[in-house]
Motif scaffolding. Structure first.
Motif, mmCIF file in Angstrom:
data_model
loop_
_atom_site.group_PDB
_atom_site.id
_atom_site.type_symbol
_atom_site.label_atom_id
_atom_site.label_comp_id
_atom_site.label_asym_id
_atom_site.label_seq_id
_atom_site.Cartn_x
_atom_site.Cartn_y
_atom_site.Cartn_z
ATOM 1 N N ARG A 31 34.594 -23.159 51.346
ATOM 2 C CA ARG A 31 35.579 -22.724 52.327
ATOM 3 C C ARG A 31 35.688 -23.774 53.424
ATOM 4 O O ARG A 31 34.680 -24.329 53.862
ATOM 5 C CB ARG A 31 35.162 -21.391 52.955
ATOM 6 C CG ARG A 31 36.276 -20.707 53.743
ATOM 7 C CD ARG A 31 35.727 -19.720 54.744
ATOM 8 N NE ARG A 31 35.231 -20.386 55.947
ATOM 9 C CZ ARG A 31 34.634 -19.747 56.950
ATOM 10 N NH1 ARG A 31 34.419 -18.458 56.877
ATOM 11 N NH2 ARG A 31 34.214 -20.412 58.019
ATOM 12 N N ILE A 32 36.910 -24.035 53.861
ATOM 13 C CA ILE A 32 37.117 -24.970 54.967
ATOM 14 C C ILE A 32 37.895 -24.254 56.067
ATOM 15 O O ILE A 32 38.581 -23.272 55.821
ATOM 16 C CB ILE A 32 37.836 -26.262 54.508
ATOM 17 C CG1 ILE A 32 39.077 -25.945 53.682
ATOM 18 C CG2 ILE A 32 36.888 -27.125 53.682
ATOM 19 C CD1 ILE A 32 40.329 -25.786 54.451
ATOM 20 N N ASP A 33 37.778 -24.767 57.276
ATOM 21 C CA ASP A 33 38.451 -24.149 58.411
ATOM 22 C C ASP A 33 39.917 -24.560 58.479
ATOM 23 O O ASP A 33 40.312 -25.606 57.946
ATOM 24 C CB ASP A 33 37.749 -24.549 59.715
ATOM 25 C CG ASP A 33 36.378 -23.919 59.852
ATOM 26 O OD1 ASP A 33 36.201 -22.793 59.340
ATOM 27 O OD2 ASP A 33 35.484 -24.554 60.445
ATOM 28 N N ALA A 34 40.705 -23.748 59.166
ATOM 29 C CA ALA A 34 42.120 -24.044 59.343
ATOM 30 C C ALA A 34 42.290 -25.379 60.051
ATOM 31 O O ALA A 34 41.557 -25.701 60.992
ATOM 32 C CB ALA A 34 42.778 -22.928 60.148
ATOM 33 N N GLY A 35 43.247 -26.155 59.580
ATOM 34 C CA GLY A 35 43.517 -27.454 60.184
ATOM 35 C C GLY A 35 42.754 -28.598 59.568
ATOM 36 O O GLY A 35 43.006 -29.773 59.894
ATOM 37 N N CYS A 36 41.817 -28.296 58.670
ATOM 38 C CA CYS A 36 41.000 -29.345 58.048
ATOM 39 C C CYS A 36 41.865 -30.348 57.289
ATOM 40 O O CYS A 36 41.667 -31.560 57.407
ATOM 41 C CB CYS A 36 39.968 -28.715 57.115
ATOM 42 S SG CYS A 36 39.043 -29.892 56.113
ATOM 43 N N LEU A 37 42.813 -29.853 56.534
ATOM 44 C CA LEU A 37 43.629 -30.747 55.723
ATOM 45 C C LEU A 37 44.471 -31.677 56.594
ATOM 46 O O LEU A 37 44.579 -32.871 56.314
ATOM 47 C CB LEU A 37 44.528 -29.935 54.783
ATOM 48 C CG LEU A 37 45.423 -30.750 53.843
ATOM 49 C CD1 LEU A 37 44.605 -31.720 53.015
ATOM 50 C CD2 LEU A 37 46.224 -29.824 52.940
ATOM 51 N N SER A 40 42.300 -34.316 57.970
ATOM 52 C CA SER A 40 41.857 -35.234 56.924
ATOM 53 C C SER A 40 42.954 -36.224 56.549
ATOM 54 O O SER A 40 42.697 -37.423 56.371
ATOM 55 C CB SER A 40 41.421 -34.441 55.682
ATOM 56 O OG SER A 40 40.361 -33.562 55.991
ATOM 57 N N VAL A 41 44.179 -35.731 56.436
ATOM 58 C CA VAL A 41 45.300 -36.618 56.107
ATOM 59 C C VAL A 41 45.538 -37.611 57.245
ATOM 60 O O VAL A 41 45.812 -38.791 57.004
ATOM 61 C CB VAL A 41 46.571 -35.804 55.812
ATOM 62 C CG1 VAL A 41 47.791 -36.705 55.692
ATOM 63 C CG2 VAL A 41 46.385 -34.999 54.527
ATOM 64 N N VAL A 52 38.317 -39.672 52.633
ATOM 65 C CA VAL A 52 37.887 -38.764 53.695
ATOM 66 C C VAL A 52 37.051 -37.664 53.047
ATOM 67 O O VAL A 52 37.448 -37.096 52.020
ATOM 68 C CB VAL A 52 39.094 -38.153 54.435
ATOM 69 C CG1 VAL A 52 38.625 -37.129 55.466
ATOM 70 C CG2 VAL A 52 39.909 -39.254 55.113
ATOM 71 N N HIS A 53 35.901 -37.364 53.631
ATOM 72 C CA HIS A 53 35.032 -36.340 53.059
ATOM 73 C C HIS A 53 34.450 -35.482 54.164
ATOM 74 O O HIS A 53 34.581 -35.792 55.353
ATOM 75 C CB HIS A 53 33.907 -36.980 52.226
ATOM 76 C CG HIS A 53 33.043 -37.943 52.985
ATOM 77 N ND1 HIS A 53 31.693 -37.766 53.158
ATOM 78 C CD2 HIS A 53 33.335 -39.111 53.625
ATOM 79 C CE1 HIS A 53 31.191 -38.770 53.851
ATOM 80 N NE2 HIS A 53 32.167 -39.604 54.155
ATOM 81 N N THR A 163 35.023 -36.647 58.812
ATOM 82 C CA THR A 163 35.604 -35.935 59.948
ATOM 83 C C THR A 163 34.616 -34.903 60.489
ATOM 84 O O THR A 163 33.528 -34.709 59.937
ATOM 85 C CB THR A 163 36.914 -35.236 59.552
ATOM 86 O OG1 THR A 163 36.620 -34.116 58.695
ATOM 87 C CG2 THR A 163 37.864 -36.190 58.846
ATOM 88 N N ASN A 164 35.003 -34.207 61.533
ATOM 89 C CA ASN A 164 34.135 -33.179 62.117
ATOM 90 C C ASN A 164 34.160 -31.871 61.339
ATOM 91 O O ASN A 164 33.441 -30.929 61.691
ATOM 92 C CB ASN A 164 34.555 -32.911 63.567
ATOM 93 C CG ASN A 164 34.248 -34.082 64.478
ATOM 94 O OD1 ASN A 164 33.311 -34.838 64.243
ATOM 95 N ND2 ASN A 164 35.051 -34.257 65.520
ATOM 96 N N ASP A 165 34.990 -31.789 60.308
ATOM 97 C CA ASP A 165 35.065 -30.572 59.505
ATOM 98 C C ASP A 165 33.866 -30.480 58.558
ATOM 99 O O ASP A 165 33.229 -31.492 58.233
ATOM 100 C CB ASP A 165 36.361 -30.556 58.694
ATOM 101 C CG ASP A 165 37.585 -30.451 59.592
ATOM 102 O OD1 ASP A 165 37.815 -29.370 60.137
ATOM 103 O OD2 ASP A 165 38.289 -31.466 59.738
#
Length: 324
Positions: A31-37, A40-41, A52-53, A163-165
């Motif tokens: 599961r990833i948090d909202a806004g992660c994508l 990342s882009v 990006v990981h 990233t911070n995600d």
């Protein structure tokens, strides 16, 4: 099938049919948090970034085995993951969530198989020349496909971006103690055949070996008794792991001191056992590990443990840049 790696085989239909520029590989139990994508882009479009990981973390451990996994992934693994990526010592990624340009992966696979001289075993390249080369299919010969994807992109001249995600996995009570040790053995043994130098120095990152070396050094250099150094060392190590792991999972039901102690005590015996062997059991198949990082097929048998990952698949998402 393009190789022996079942994850790569699972992803190939999607990879071959994508029509947009950016690809996101995301495991189904993550599961990833909202806004992660979006973040990342944005990071991927910085100059020189090829991958990006996101750091994998464990949430909601309810059994001893799950607490062992929680303790390892959210402290020992998280600490090394961040440090290695921050210092850019080498490629250090886990393929739970990867975002990259398709063109960069095609280029990196070609570079790895030609310029860098990596092997081309057990891989079906038929019909892929028109697509710009083997691409993702090239990594079907490796068990640690994420590691080799990361290394080939890095060695082709591009950078990784962390990233911070975070990539969140909920384990609950799904992992037994036996399953935890089986997974750790597989990871160590696979790394031994993929990146032997890094695996050889791995014990010095453990609290027990680090503490013994520190006790010897402080005794010889400063005359500080090991009986004073060792308890202070382990108290500080425990405090550090507690802070890191609870930061990784702020909603944790509680830090398990018993699981932490068991993992620290068994880390070196498990490491020694793992390096003296050349086969691993993954999803019911025993694979032979080769010193060039590739795998040879072994016998298939009923799945033993690893229930958290038994039904795990990976999804490949294609992303048009125009959406961002």
């Amino acid at each position: 099938m393009v190789g022996l790696n079942p994850k790569i085989n699972n992803l190939m239909q999607g990879f071959d049919s994508v029509k947009y520029e950016i690809i996101w590989i995301l495991d189904s139990n993550v599961r990833i948090d909202a806004g992660c994508l979006g973040r990342s882009v944005a990071a991927l479009q910085n100059p020189g970034v090829g991958l990006v990981h996101h750091i994998p973390v464990i949430y909601k451990a309810d059994s001893l085995g799950s607490h062992l996994e929680w303790s390892f992934m959210n402290s020992v693994h998280a600490r090394l993951y961040v440090v290695i990526n921050w210092l850019r010592l080498d490629s250090c990624i886990v393929g739970k969530s990867l975002v990259f340009w398709k063109r960069d992966l095609l280029s990196a696979a070609n570079f790895a198989s030609t310029t860098f001289g990596w092997p081309k075993k057990h891989v079906n390249y038929v019909g892929r020349a028109k697509e710009g080369g083997p691409g993702l299919a090239y990594y079907g010969q490796f068990l640690a496909e994420d590691n080799f994807i990361g290394m080939s992109i890095l060695r082709s001249g591009l950078k990784h971006c962390l990233t911070n995600d975070v990539a969140i996995q909920f384990v609950g009570s799904s992992m037994s103690t036996k399953e935890f040790f089986i997974r750790r053995m597989r990871w160590i043994r696979t790394r031994m055949f993929a990146v032997p130098l890094a695996t050889i120095v791995e014990p010095i990152t453990e609290s027990t070996v680090n503490g013994l070396l520190g006790a010897y050094g402080f005794d010889k250099l400063f005359g500080i008794s090991p009986f004073l150094f060792v308890p202070i060392h382990f108290a500080l190590w425990l405090a550090s792991d507690y802070l890191i792991s609870t930061t990784m999972d702020p909603d944790s039901p509680g830090f398990s001191f018993d699981a932490w102690c068991l993992r620290e005590i068994t880390a070196i015996p498990l490491y020694v056992y793992s390096i003296f062997g050349s086969t691993v059991d993954w999803r019911g198949t025993i694979y032979q590990l080769n010193w060039d990082g590739t795998i040879g097929n072994g016998k298939t048998r009923s799945l033993i443990g690893d229930k958290d990952f038994a039904n795990n698949t990976s999804a490949l998402h294609q992303i048009p840049v125009s959406q961002f």
